[in-house]
Scaffold this active site. Structure first.
Site, PDB file in Angstrom:
ATOM      1  CD  GLU A 159      -3.479  -2.449   7.655  1.00 46.23           C
ATOM      2  OE1 GLU A 159      -2.366  -2.713   7.219  1.00 46.23           O
ATOM      3  OE2 GLU A 159      -4.069  -1.391   7.420  1.00 46.23           O
ATOM      4  CG  ASN A 208      -1.693   1.251   1.411  1.00 49.18           C
ATOM      5  OD1 ASN A 208      -1.871   2.009   0.455  1.00 49.18           O
ATOM      6  ND2 ASN A 208      -2.180   1.495   2.621  1.00 49.18           N
ATOM      7  CD  GLU A 252      -2.800   5.693   6.713  1.00 50.96           C
ATOM      8  OE1 GLU A 252      -2.839   5.699   5.476  1.00 50.96           O
ATOM      9  OE2 GLU A 252      -1.815   5.247   7.354  1.00 50.96           O
ATOM     10  N   GLY A 289       2.323   2.680  10.620  1.00 47.16           N
ATOM     11  CA  GLY A 289       3.159   3.848  10.394  1.00 47.16           C
ATOM     12  C   GLY A 289       3.838   4.350  11.652  1.00 47.16           C
ATOM     13  CG  HIS A 328      -5.768   1.979   5.332  1.00 47.12           C
ATOM     14  ND1 HIS A 328      -5.288   2.931   6.193  1.00 47.12           N
ATOM     15  CD2 HIS A 328      -4.752   1.116   5.114  1.00 47.12           C
ATOM     16  CE1 HIS A 328      -4.015   2.668   6.476  1.00 47.12           C
ATOM     17  NE2 HIS A 328      -3.665   1.565   5.836  1.00 47.12           N
ATOM     18  CE  LYS A 376       0.367   3.634   4.744  1.00 46.97           C
ATOM     19  NZ  LYS A 376       0.206   3.799   6.164  1.00 46.97           N
ATOM     20  CB  SER A 432       5.329  -0.993  11.774  1.00 51.47           C
ATOM     21  OG  SER A 432       4.754   0.279  11.973  1.00 51.47           O
TER      22      SER A 432
HETATM   23  C1  PEP Z   1      -0.740   0.229   5.883  1.00 52.19           C
HETATM   24  O1  PEP Z   1      -0.714   1.265   5.245  1.00 52.19           O
HETATM   25  O2  PEP Z   1      -1.709  -0.519   5.761  1.00 52.19           O
HETATM   26  C2  PEP Z   1       0.379  -0.078   6.767  1.00 52.19           C
HETATM   27  C3  PEP Z   1       0.362  -1.215   7.404  1.00 52.19           C
HETATM   28  O3  PEP Z   1       1.393   0.838   6.859  1.00 52.19           O
HETATM   29  P1  PEP Z   1       2.830   0.625   7.559  1.00 52.19           P
HETATM   30  O4  PEP Z   1       3.379  -0.694   7.046  1.00 52.19           O
HETATM   31  O5  PEP Z   1       3.649   1.790   7.082  1.00 52.19           O
HETATM   32  O6  PEP Z   1       2.619   0.599   9.016  1.00 52.19           O
END
Ligand code: PEP
Length: 268
Positions: free
Chosen positions: A186, A24, A116, A192, A114, A26, A232
């Site tokens: 998640e 992803n 976000e 992040g 998601h 973003k 992460s």
């Molecule tokens: C994500 O955007 O779904 C995500 C898991 O981001 P990150 O790996 O940067 O934490």
């Protein structure tokens, strides 16, 4: 996806499910940078790397068409993914993109709900459910994101949050349809932030999700749904997270923007 003889994608022998590793991106990279990253990733992977997991790439909207053309012209074994779409089919929704527009670009997976999108853009469980339906109506697969915040975790509400998000997002869908979905666990506190969940946390999230699916649709549906872990993930943590009980793949944000790091995660 094309495949060389003997190197076709294999299901996980322990579960019978196909693993999926998704990048992803973003809101990062313009279309020229996006092309470069996909080429770099492609050149860094060996044929055998495609046999353990399907790989989907989710660039921003402006890169979908160029990456679709690149993947198809060079017969790259990547699936194209989107990060979001609107649930209406067309109309006066300035700035939005419909599921049918994505499916015309041969998008296979669409991330829905998601954290976000939920947090920054105010997407509710009801909106998420409408988006899941819109994606399915265009024969694409939603990657439904669910996860608890740090406060909810500290308050001991993880089970409740996951169960609610799963139940409301899938309301009105048949068990047969639900069995085709991908759900990404998640935990928001790990996205992040550099705080990666332990393999035990990932396994426990996957188990809670499957238990709720089992209650709603029965064990055989729950057994077929693929559950990714996201938050992460790095090349160092990927292997143990992929080995966690009930985890069928990874949703990777930051590390998928680095071809070297993402290919190490794929090889994990
Ligand atoms: C994500 O955007 O779904 C995500 C898991 O981001 P990150 O790996 O940067 O934490």
């Amino acid at each position: 996806m094309s495949s060389k003889k003997g190197l076709e994608l294999k299901p996980n022998p322990r579960t019978g499910r196909y693993r999926l590793i998704s990048g992803n991106w973003k809101m990062n990279l313009n279309h020229l940078e996006a092309i470069q990253l996909v080429q770099k990733l492609y050149f860094g992977l060996r044929d055998v790397d495609y046999s353990f997991s399907e790989i989907s790439i989710h660039p921003p909207l402006t890169s979908l068409r160029p990456i679709q053309l690149l993947i198809e012209s060079d017969r790259m074994r990547f699936s194209l993914g989107a990060q979001n779409c609107y649930f209406e089919a067309s109309g006066a929704y300035t700035g939005e993109v419909s599921a049918s527009m994505l499916s015309k670009l041969n998008v296979k997976y669409v991330i829905v709900g998601h954290s976000e999108r939920r947090r920054i853009f105010g997407e509710t469980d009801v909106v998420v459910a409408q988006k899941v339906k819109a994606v399915l109506s265009e024969q694409m697969t939603p990657i439904l994101c669910v996860g608890e915040s740090a406060e909810e975790r500290e308050a001991g509400q993880t089970d409740e949050v996951l169960m609610r998000q799963v139940r409301l997002a899938l309301a009105e869908l048949s068990g047969e349809t639900v069995s085709t979905l991908v759900i990404a666990y998640e935990p928001i506190w790990a996205i992040g932030t550099g705080l990666v969940a332990t393999p035990e946390d990932a396994a426990s999230g996957a188990q809670l999700i499957r238990e709720e699916l089992g209650r709603l649709y029965g064990g055989s549906v729950a057994d077929r749904v693929r559950v990714q872990y996201g938050g992460s993930v790095t090349p160092t943590t990927a292997h143990d997270l992929l080995e966690a009980e009930g985890v069928d793949g990874l949703l990777v944000g930051g590390a998928s923007l680095d071809a070297e790091a993402f290919s190490r995660i794929i090889r994990a």
